[in-house]
Design a protein around this motif. Structure first.
Motif, PDB file in Angstrom:
ATOM      1  N   MET A   4       0.858  -1.183   0.000  1.00 30.86           N
ATOM      2  CA  MET A   4       0.000   0.000   0.000  1.00 30.86           C
ATOM      3  C   MET A   4       0.897   1.237   0.000  1.00 30.86           C
ATOM      4  N   SER A   5       0.499   2.256  -0.738  1.00 26.58           N
ATOM      5  CA  SER A   5       1.268   3.495  -0.798  1.00 26.58           C
ATOM      6  C   SER A   5       0.306   4.668  -0.666  1.00 26.58           C
ATOM      7  N   PHE A   6       0.559   5.512   0.317  1.00 26.43           N
ATOM      8  CA  PHE A   6      -0.277   6.703   0.537  1.00 26.43           C
ATOM      9  C   PHE A   6       0.022   7.726  -0.552  1.00 26.43           C
ATOM     10  N   ARG A   7      -1.028   8.265  -1.187  1.00 24.66           N
ATOM     11  CA  ARG A   7      -0.822   9.243  -2.269  1.00 24.66           C
ATOM     12  C   ARG A   7      -1.326  10.631  -1.911  1.00 24.66           C
ATOM     13  N   GLY A   8      -1.969  10.784  -0.771  1.00 22.33           N
ATOM     14  CA  GLY A   8      -2.560  12.051  -0.379  1.00 22.33           C
ATOM     15  C   GLY A   8      -3.859  11.769   0.339  1.00 22.33           C
ATOM     16  N   PRO A   9      -4.480  12.804   0.923  1.00 22.39           N
ATOM     17  CA  PRO A   9      -5.714  12.568   1.674  1.00 22.39           C
ATOM     18  C   PRO A   9      -6.746  11.756   0.886  1.00 22.39           C
ATOM     19  N   GLN A  10      -7.148  10.641   1.477  1.00 27.53           N
ATOM     20  CA  GLN A  10      -8.146   9.728   0.918  1.00 27.53           C
ATOM     21  C   GLN A  10      -7.734   9.134  -0.434  1.00 27.53           C
ATOM     22  N   ARG A  11      -6.418   9.041  -0.646  1.00 29.96           N
ATOM     23  CA  ARG A  11      -5.933   8.380  -1.865  1.00 29.96           C
ATOM     24  C   ARG A  11      -4.883   7.349  -1.501  1.00 29.96           C
ATOM     25  N   VAL A  12      -5.150   6.120  -1.914  1.00 26.55           N
ATOM     26  CA  VAL A  12      -4.271   4.996  -1.592  1.00 26.55           C
ATOM     27  C   VAL A  12      -4.008   4.210  -2.867  1.00 26.55           C
ATOM     28  N   ARG A  13      -2.757   3.817  -3.056  1.00 25.12           N
ATOM     29  CA  ARG A  13      -2.417   3.025  -4.242  1.00 25.12           C
ATOM     30  C   ARG A  13      -1.720   1.755  -3.760  1.00 25.12           C
ATOM     31  N   VAL A  14      -1.967   0.664  -4.416  1.00 19.23           N
ATOM     32  CA  VAL A  14      -1.201  -0.554  -4.130  1.00 19.23           C
ATOM     33  C   VAL A  14      -0.254  -0.747  -5.304  1.00 19.23           C
ATOM     34  N   GLN A  15       1.045  -0.781  -5.017  1.00 19.93           N
ATOM     35  CA  GLN A  15       2.035  -0.792  -6.089  1.00 19.93           C
ATOM     36  C   GLN A  15       3.237  -1.631  -5.695  1.00 19.93           C
ATOM     37  N   ILE A 354     -10.168  -8.594   2.972  1.00 18.47           N
ATOM     38  CA  ILE A 354     -10.007  -7.900   1.697  1.00 18.47           C
ATOM     39  C   ILE A 354      -8.628  -8.204   1.128  1.00 18.47           C
ATOM     40  N   PRO A 355      -8.533  -8.552  -0.159  1.00 23.55           N
ATOM     41  CA  PRO A 355      -7.203  -8.739  -0.751  1.00 23.55           C
ATOM     42  C   PRO A 355      -6.390  -7.443  -0.646  1.00 23.55           C
ATOM     43  N   LEU A 356      -5.107  -7.583  -0.387  1.00 21.56           N
ATOM     44  CA  LEU A 356      -4.236  -6.409  -0.267  1.00 21.56           C
ATOM     45  C   LEU A 356      -4.369  -5.496  -1.485  1.00 21.56           C
ATOM     46  N   GLU A 357      -4.519  -6.099  -2.660  1.00 20.34           N
ATOM     47  CA  GLU A 357      -4.612  -5.309  -3.889  1.00 20.34           C
ATOM     48  C   GLU A 357      -5.805  -4.348  -3.860  1.00 20.34           C
ATOM     49  N   GLU A 358      -6.789  -4.633  -3.007  1.00 23.83           N
ATOM     50  CA  GLU A 358      -7.976  -3.776  -2.936  1.00 23.83           C
ATOM     51  C   GLU A 358      -7.964  -2.909  -1.676  1.00 23.83           C
ATOM     52  N   ALA A 359      -6.773  -2.541  -1.237  1.00 24.85           N
ATOM     53  CA  ALA A 359      -6.648  -1.728  -0.022  1.00 24.85           C
ATOM     54  C   ALA A 359      -7.413  -0.404  -0.145  1.00 24.85           C
ATOM     55  N   ALA A 360      -7.396   0.195  -1.339  1.00 26.55           N
ATOM     56  CA  ALA A 360      -8.091   1.478  -1.521  1.00 26.55           C
ATOM     57  C   ALA A 360      -9.578   1.326  -1.224  1.00 26.55           C
ATOM     58  N   GLU A 361     -10.155   0.224  -1.698  1.00 30.32           N
ATOM     59  CA  GLU A 361     -11.574  -0.024  -1.427  1.00 30.32           C
ATOM     60  C   GLU A 361     -11.788  -0.291   0.062  1.00 30.32           C
ATOM     61  N   GLY A 362     -10.825  -0.997   0.682  1.00 27.25           N
ATOM     62  CA  GLY A 362     -10.920  -1.261   2.126  1.00 27.25           C
ATOM     63  C   GLY A 362     -10.930   0.018   2.933  1.00 27.25           C
ATOM     64  N   TYR A 363     -10.034   0.925   2.572  1.00 28.67           N
ATOM     65  CA  TYR A 363     -10.002   2.217   3.265  1.00 28.67           C
ATOM     66  C   TYR A 363     -11.303   2.987   3.064  1.00 28.67           C
ATOM     67  N   ARG A 364     -11.812   2.957   1.842  1.00 31.52           N
ATOM     68  CA  ARG A 364     -13.057   3.685   1.572  1.00 31.52           C
ATOM     69  C   ARG A 364     -14.207   3.100   2.385  1.00 31.52           C
TER      70      ARG A 364
END
Lengths: 384, 186
Positions: A4-15, A354-364
């Motif tokens: 998981m990589s933080f990209r800014g407020p309420q933005r998360v990327r898995v890379q 939740i699969p790690l790849e879907e971390a952004a959805e998990g956070y949401r």
């Protein structure tokens, strides 16, 4: 590795990110098998914690398999499955020696108020966290604990933070048999604090939150009373006074912290404009709802700047306030017992895997309280 | 009419009977856990100052910023995301000049965080990567579980953005007739 990589407020990327390396002879590298999203991560996710740098990997609640150890690691071996407490602790400084593993003085160069934590911005020491396939674990001789034979990994991952924090919240409240305990917040920690309050002999446990589904959950899980502060009352302190023969609660637990709702001024100045270290609504209510001479236990996380709270009432009422980051290592032996003998059932609060790849959805999901979420766990590809 | 004053004592029992179907009631009760006693296993070792035997010291291989409220780097530290760019300059300034006790330390870091977000979007674009905002914001979950809320949220954002763009657009290019200027003969 995937992280998981933080990209800014309420933005998360898995890379893809570089694999972590041994940087110190007491380091271990752990292949993560479970990693939770914590309510405290939402403070980072929403951009409320200073020095949260883009590119950082969050995650301070994780377990996994030791795959590499540094030259001075003696208490773990490759292949061990370990609970990794969220505190990075040296075990040697004055604070660790006194059992204050959340306050280690040799784990965080960037801030002295707190010790080191995984994946918690640079005010937590700048360690990448466990919402990834692999993580670097410093001081591997100190806090990481081998998962007992037969323990469910879902129970184990909640022993990294949620269960100890809920337990310490109740412990810090100094609950005496028969006491009325009010818990602000029915998130995972609030739920666990309510459950653990009974272990200390509470006579009555009341939980307040704004989400009905969470209140329903805590009512069933912790066998406590649960009320919606937006629907069931006009004034929280008045409600608690009426519920307690006009005395106030014996103990109040703030299990909310910076994300609290319920007061427009606090929300605007604390959560939107960042002029405070978050919204201190729960703390405000706790001070005004507890009895004279009562105790307030704070495990809700606030930012490092100032907060608006009624200090005059705190003094006039003769209150005691206790707070700390949980000393996970200190509590683990007792909590492992509680899990093993069936007293506590941590995995009962996990609602989403939740699969790690879907971390952004998990956070949401977790941030917006969608799909009746209580506790999400991220599972990396290698553990599925 | 005289106001009536209710002087009767409330009848509500303050404490209810704890649930009997819950394992472990009272098993960790500790009468000595009074808040006047500290939570730590008191040693008072702090009175000897910074005197413990330090662990092996990690060698920094990236730039690590240090609080003014400490004499040194800690024995271990994280090496994630070292400071860089304009945000990095601000972070260095915050750590080098203001203690944690000084709100300028924190507000400078908050400003650096905001700038850092913009820097990283620019970095993405410069490297040919267009951020997938819909994915990064996890809107798939919103679409599945709160479609109406997502539409309202995105619609509101779009309307505000369009309004601001309209206001920022030069007046003479909004389809309005530009004011005529008087031309004096030379």
């Amino acid at each position: 590795m995937l992280a998981m990589s933080f990209r800014g407020p309420q933005r998360v990327r898995v890379q893809q990110k570089p694999m972590p390396e041994i940087k110190h002879p007491e380091d271990a590298i752990v292949r993560v098998t479970r990693s939770c999203i914590c309510g405290s991560d939402l403070h980072l996710y929403n951009g409320n914690v200073p020095d949260t740098r883009v590119g950082m990997t969050f995650g301070h609640e994780f377990i996994g398999e030791v795959v590499e150890i540094g030259s001075e690691v003696t208490k773990l071996k490759v292949g061990d499955m370990v609970i990794v407490p969220f505190n990075v602790a040296c075990g040697r400084c004055h604070f660790c020696k006194q059992g204050m593993f959340g306050n280690c003085h040799e784990a965080n160069p960037e801030a002295t108020a707190v010790g080191g934590f995984f994946g918690y911005a640079h005010i937590g020491g700048g360690y990448d966290g466990g919402q990834a396939e692999y993580a670097r674990v410093p001081y591997a001789n100190v806090s990481p604990t081998v998962i007992p034979e037969g323990m469910d990994p879902d129970d184990a991952v909640l022993l990294t933070d949620v269960v100890p924090t809920g337990y310490q919240a109740a412990e810090m409240a100094g609950i005496q048999p028969g006491d009325t305990v009010v818990v602000f917040g029915a998130g995972p920690v609030g739920i666990m604090a309510a459950r653990c309050a009974w272990l200390f002999g509470a006579g009555r446990v009341i939980v307040l939150d704004e989400y009905d589904y969470r209140l329903e959950f805590v009512k069933n899980y912790a066998k406590c009373e649960a009320y919606n502060f937006k629907k069931d009352m006009e004034d929280v302190a008045m409600f608690i006074k009426k519920q307690t023969d006009w005395m106030g609660a014996d103990c109040c637990i703030d299990a909310v912290g910076a994300e609290a709702a319920g007061n427009a001024v606090q929300t605007i100045t604390g959560r939107k404009l960042l002029l405070q270290g978050g919204s201190a609504t729960a703390m405000h209510w706790a001070i005004n709802s507890v009895k004279k001479g009562g105790i307030i236990s704070v495990v809700g996380v606030y930012g490092p700047t100032d907060n608006l709270i009624p200090l005059g009432n705190f003094m006039n009422k003769g209150l005691t306030m206790r707070g700390n980051q949980t000393s996970v290592k200190r509590l683990l032996p007792r909590l492992i017992e509680h899990v093993q003998n069936g007293t506590l059932n941590p995995k009962g609060i996990i609602t989403h895997r939740i699969p790690l790849e879907e971390a952004a959805e998990g956070y949401r999901l977790f941030s917006d309280k969608l799909d009746n979420i209580i506790k999400p766990v991220l599972i990396p590809p290698s553990a599925r | 009419m005289e106001p009536t004053i209710n002087n009767s004592k409330p009848s509500r029992a303050r404490t209810k009977t704890p649930p009997t179907d819950l394992p472990g009631w009272g098993i960790d009760a500790d009468p000595k856990n009074d808040p006047t006693y500290p939570m730590k296993q008191r040693t008072d070792a702090e009175q000897t100052g910074y005197s413990w035997e330090r662990p092996t010291l990690q060698q920094p291989d990236v730039e690590i910023l240090k609080s003014l409220e400490r004499p040194n780097l800690t024995a271990v530290f994280g090496t994630s995301t070292p400071p860089s760019g304009l945000s990095g300059m601000l972070r260095r300034h915050a750590y080098a000049n203001y203690s944690e006790n000084d709100n300028r330390h924190w507000f400078t870091l908050v400003l650096a965080d905001k700038i850092n977000v913009v820097e990283c979007v620019l970095d993405d674009l410069a490297s040919g990567h267009v951020p997938n905002i819909f994915k990064e914001k996890g809107y798939k979950a919103s679409w599945q579980h709160d479609r109406k809320g997502l539409i309202v949220s995105l619609g509101t954002t779009l309307a505000i953005t369009a309004g601001l763009a309209y206001l920022a657009w030069p007046k003479n290019k909004r389809g309005k007739k530009p004011k005529s200027r008087t031309v004096y003969p030379s």
